[in-house]
Design a protein around this motif. Structure first.
Motif, mmCIF file in Angstrom:
data_model
loop_
_atom_site.group_PDB
_atom_site.id
_atom_site.type_symbol
_atom_site.label_atom_id
_atom_site.label_comp_id
_atom_site.label_asym_id
_atom_site.label_seq_id
_atom_site.Cartn_x
_atom_site.Cartn_y
_atom_site.Cartn_z
ATOM 1 N N LEU A 163 0.832 -1.206 0.000
ATOM 2 C CA LEU A 163 0.000 0.000 0.000
ATOM 3 C C LEU A 163 0.863 1.251 0.000
ATOM 4 N N LEU A 164 1.844 1.282 0.884
ATOM 5 C CA LEU A 164 2.683 2.474 1.006
ATOM 6 C C LEU A 164 3.404 2.778 -0.302
ATOM 7 N N ALA A 165 3.868 1.730 -0.984
ATOM 8 C CA ALA A 165 4.567 1.931 -2.245
ATOM 9 C C ALA A 165 3.630 2.440 -3.340
ATOM 10 N N ALA A 166 2.363 2.017 -3.279
ATOM 11 C CA ALA A 166 1.428 2.335 -4.353
ATOM 12 C C ALA A 166 0.793 3.714 -4.228
ATOM 13 N N VAL A 167 0.548 4.179 -3.008
ATOM 14 C CA VAL A 167 -0.281 5.378 -2.842
ATOM 15 C C VAL A 167 0.500 6.668 -2.662
ATOM 16 N N GLU A 168 1.805 6.598 -2.525
ATOM 17 C CA GLU A 168 2.580 7.795 -2.182
ATOM 18 C C GLU A 168 2.318 8.992 -3.100
ATOM 19 N N PRO A 169 2.246 8.823 -4.439
ATOM 20 C CA PRO A 169 2.050 10.015 -5.281
ATOM 21 C C PRO A 169 0.723 10.722 -5.062
ATOM 22 N N ASP A 170 -0.299 10.017 -4.578
ATOM 23 C CA ASP A 170 -1.631 10.604 -4.456
ATOM 24 C C ASP A 170 -2.032 10.833 -3.001
ATOM 25 N N THR A 171 -1.040 10.919 -2.114
ATOM 26 C CA THR A 171 -1.349 10.909 -0.694
ATOM 27 C C THR A 171 -0.531 11.938 0.067
ATOM 28 N N ASN A 172 -1.159 12.623 1.005
ATOM 29 C CA ASN A 172 -0.434 13.437 1.970
ATOM 30 C C ASN A 172 0.011 12.511 3.106
ATOM 31 N N ILE A 173 1.307 12.468 3.362
ATOM 32 C CA ILE A 173 1.862 11.529 4.336
ATOM 33 C C ILE A 173 2.541 12.301 5.449
ATOM 34 N N ALA A 185 7.531 -0.623 20.473
ATOM 35 C CA ALA A 185 7.422 0.789 20.118
ATOM 36 C C ALA A 185 7.214 0.928 18.612
ATOM 37 N N VAL A 186 6.334 1.855 18.234
ATOM 38 C CA VAL A 186 6.042 2.059 16.816
ATOM 39 C C VAL A 186 5.962 3.547 16.503
ATOM 40 N N TYR A 187 6.305 3.865 15.254
ATOM 41 C CA TYR A 187 5.995 5.172 14.688
ATOM 42 C C TYR A 187 4.591 5.102 14.097
ATOM 43 N N GLN A 188 3.876 6.242 14.151
ATOM 44 C CA GLN A 188 2.541 6.271 13.582
ATOM 45 C C GLN A 188 2.540 7.137 12.326
ATOM 46 N N LEU A 189 2.256 6.481 11.206
ATOM 47 C CA LEU A 189 2.264 7.115 9.896
ATOM 48 C C LEU A 189 0.819 7.358 9.476
ATOM 49 N N VAL A 190 0.523 8.586 9.063
ATOM 50 C CA VAL A 190 -0.847 8.941 8.685
ATOM 51 C C VAL A 190 -0.905 9.217 7.190
ATOM 52 N N LEU A 191 -1.788 8.501 6.495
ATOM 53 C CA LEU A 191 -1.968 8.662 5.056
ATOM 54 C C LEU A 191 -3.340 9.289 4.807
ATOM 55 N N THR A 192 -3.357 10.422 4.115
ATOM 56 C CA THR A 192 -4.607 11.112 3.808
ATOM 57 C C THR A 192 -4.716 11.298 2.301
ATOM 58 N N VAL A 279 -10.584 3.916 -14.681
ATOM 59 C CA VAL A 279 -10.905 5.328 -14.876
ATOM 60 C C VAL A 279 -10.472 6.069 -13.616
ATOM 61 N N GLY A 280 -9.718 7.147 -13.777
ATOM 62 C CA GLY A 280 -9.201 7.871 -12.623
ATOM 63 C C GLY A 280 -7.875 7.291 -12.181
ATOM 64 N N SER A 281 -7.400 7.746 -11.012
ATOM 65 C CA SER A 281 -6.107 7.283 -10.518
ATOM 66 C C SER A 281 -6.089 7.328 -8.998
ATOM 67 N N GLY A 282 -5.077 6.685 -8.435
ATOM 68 C CA GLY A 282 -4.884 6.726 -6.993
ATOM 69 C C GLY A 282 -6.066 6.159 -6.227
ATOM 70 N N TRP A 283 -6.416 6.848 -5.128
ATOM 71 C CA TRP A 283 -7.475 6.397 -4.241
ATOM 72 C C TRP A 283 -8.843 6.374 -4.908
ATOM 73 N N THR A 284 -9.024 7.132 -5.991
ATOM 74 C CA THR A 284 -10.336 7.231 -6.623
ATOM 75 C C THR A 284 -10.393 6.480 -7.955
ATOM 76 N N THR A 285 -9.512 5.514 -8.147
ATOM 77 C CA THR A 285 -9.556 4.688 -9.346
ATOM 78 C C THR A 285 -10.834 3.849 -9.369
ATOM 79 N N VAL A 286 -11.473 3.800 -10.525
ATOM 80 C CA VAL A 286 -12.640 2.940 -10.735
ATOM 81 C C VAL A 286 -12.253 1.863 -11.743
ATOM 82 N N ALA A 287 -12.476 0.613 -11.391
ATOM 83 C CA ALA A 287 -12.221 -0.500 -12.298
ATOM 84 C C ALA A 287 -13.537 -0.941 -12.921
ATOM 85 N N VAL A 288 -13.540 -1.061 -14.238
ATOM 86 C CA VAL A 288 -14.733 -1.491 -14.970
ATOM 87 C C VAL A 288 -14.378 -2.735 -15.772
#
Length: 351
Positions: A163-173, A185-192, A279-288
Motif C-alpha cells: 500500500l505504502l509503495a502504491a499510494v505515495e504520489p496521491d497521498t499526503n503523508i 514501540a512504533v511510529y505512527q504514519l498517517v496517510l490522507t 478510470v481515474g487514478s490513486g485512491w479514486t480509481t474505478v475498475a470497470v
C-alpha cells in the motif's frame, strides 16, 4: 504455478468482493496505544517510508486481530453453491484472527483461525499448499520460475508495505507521534488521500521502530467511522522453526494436485474490449470489467436481487454500497468498483 490457477473459484463472487478485498488487504491493520507513548528518534515521512521499503527481517511470527465494519448486507448460506460468496463476505465482517510466519522470501505461512477451523496458505521453497481444516481439503502446487514473486502468501504487514509503495504520489503523508503495538514501540504514519472524492478519509499505519515492519493500521472512512482495523497482538522477529513450513495432509483429507494447463488448452488473450479498464487514478480509481454471469448460484442471485436498482445514461443495474467501497453490477454484464461515490461509478460506466 499460476496464482490464478491456485485460487480458482466462481469469478462472479470474486469480482463482487474484489474492490472491498483490495482495500481490506491493503490497509486492514489497527493501532493499540499504550498509556505512555515511547520517545523515539524523529523521522521524516520520507525516511520512515524508505526504512519500511528496505525492511527484510530474517524471520517473523505474529498474530493479528482483524475487525471490520463495512456495513455489508447479511448473507444466509443456502447450501454448498454459496460457499465462495459466503466465505468472501465473512472475511469482511466481524472479528478474525490471522497467524503469520515468515523465514525469507520462499518460506511463509498465513493462517486464518476461526475457532477450531483453520484456513492456511503455506509456501516452503517451490511447494505451495492451500488447506481448509473445515472442508478437510488440501491443494498442492509447484512454483514455476515466472510465478515465484506471486506465489508467496501475503501477510498483513506485507499488504501495508505494498500500500505504502502504491499510494505515495496521491497521498499526503505525515509522521504523527509514536505508540505501542504488541508491546513494541512504533511510529505512527498517517496517510490522507489528496482527492476528497475518496471514501477513505485516513489510514493510520503503525511501523515497528526497530525492524520497520508494519504492525498495525486503521482505516477511517470519510464519515469519520472506523471501517477496518487489524492489530498485531504478539510479535517475534526470530526465525521460526522449519517445521512450521512443512505441511502433510492428514489421513482422509481430500488432496488435489494443481498443475499448469497444457499450452494448447490455455485460454487465448482476451479481446481488448473484454479487458478490464480503469478510470481515474490513486485512491479514486474505478475498475470497470465484463463479468460472466451465466453460472450464478441461487445465493448470489438472491443477494443481487436484494440490492437497490439504479439507472442512468450508462444503463441499469444494482448498487452494492459499503462504508469504503461501492460497486455497480449492470444488467448488461459489467461491474464497476471503486472507493468512490456512486456518481463516480456511473460516470466511469458511461465512458
Amino acid at each position: 504455478m499460476s496464482t490464478q490457477r491456485v485460487a480458482q473459484g466462481r469469478r462472479w463472487s470474486v469480482m463482487l468482493a474484489a474492490g472491498v478485498l483490495a482495500v481490506a488487504g491493503a490497509a486492514g491493520l489497527s493501532v493499540r496505544a499504550a498509556s505512555a507513548d515511547p520517545v523515539l528518534p524523529p523521522l521524516t515521512p520520507a525516511e520512515l517510508l524508505t526504512r519500511v521499503a528496505q525492511a527484510q527481517p530474517a524471520g517473523l511470527s505474529a498474530t493479528f486481530e482483524q475487525r471490520s465494519d463495512l456495513g455489508l448486507p447479511s448473507l444466509t448460506s443456502s447450501g454448498q453453491d454459496s460457499d465462495d460468496l459466503s466465505s468472501a463476505l465473512a472475511l469482511l465482517t466481524g472479528d478474525h484472527t490471522f497467524r503469520v510466519w515468515t523465514a525469507g522470501a520462499d518460506k511463509s505461512r498465513v493462517a486464518l483461525v476461526d475457532g477450531s477451523a483453520e484456513t492456511a496458505a503455506i509456501r516452503n521453497g517451490n511447494d505451495v499448499w492451500l488447506w481448509s481444516s473445515e472442508k478437510q481439503q488440501a491443494r498442492h502446487g509447484t512454483v514455476t520460475a515466472e510465478a515465484k514473486s506471486s506465489a508467496t502468501p501475503v501477510s498483513p504487514a506485507e499488504a501495508v508495505q505494498k500500500l505504502l509503495a502504491a499510494v505515495e504520489p496521491d497521498t499526503n503523508i505525515a509522521v504523527s507521534g509514536t505508540g505501542t503495538v504488541a508491546g513494541r514501540a512504533v511510529y505512527q504514519l498517517v496517510l490522507t488521500p489528496k482527492d476528497d472524492a475518496s471514501l477513505v478519509g485516513q489510514v493510520r499505519v503503525s511501523v515497528d521502530a526497530t525492524d520497520f515492519v508494519p504492525l498495525g493500521a486503521q482505516v477511517i472512512a470519510d464519515d469519520g467511522s472506523q471501517a477496518l482495523s487489524v492489530a498485531a497482538t504478539s510479535v517475534d522477529f526470530s526465525v521460526p522453526d522449519a517445521s512450521v513450513f512443512t505441511f502433510t495432509p492428514p489421513p482422509g483429507a481430500e488432496v488435489k494436485e494443481i498443475t499448469e494447463p497444457e499450452p494448447s488448452t490455455r485460454p487465448t488473450t482476451p479481446d481488448k474490449a473484454d479487458k478490464p479498464k480503469t478510470v481515474g487514478s490513486g485512491w479514486t480509481t474505478v475498475a470497470v470489467a465484463k463479468v460472466d454471469d451465466t453460472s450464478l448460484d441461487q445465493t448470489t442471485t438472491a443477494l443481487l436481487n436484494s440490492l437497490p436498482e439504479v439507472s442512468g445514461s450508462w444503463g441499469r443495474g444494482r448498487l452494492l454500497s459499503t462504508t469504503l467501497v461501492n460497486a455497480v453490477i449492470t444488467d448488461d454484464g459489467r461491474v464497476a468498483v471503486g472507493s468512490v461515490t456512486p456518481e463516480r461509478l456511473y460516470a466511469a460506466l458511461a465512458k
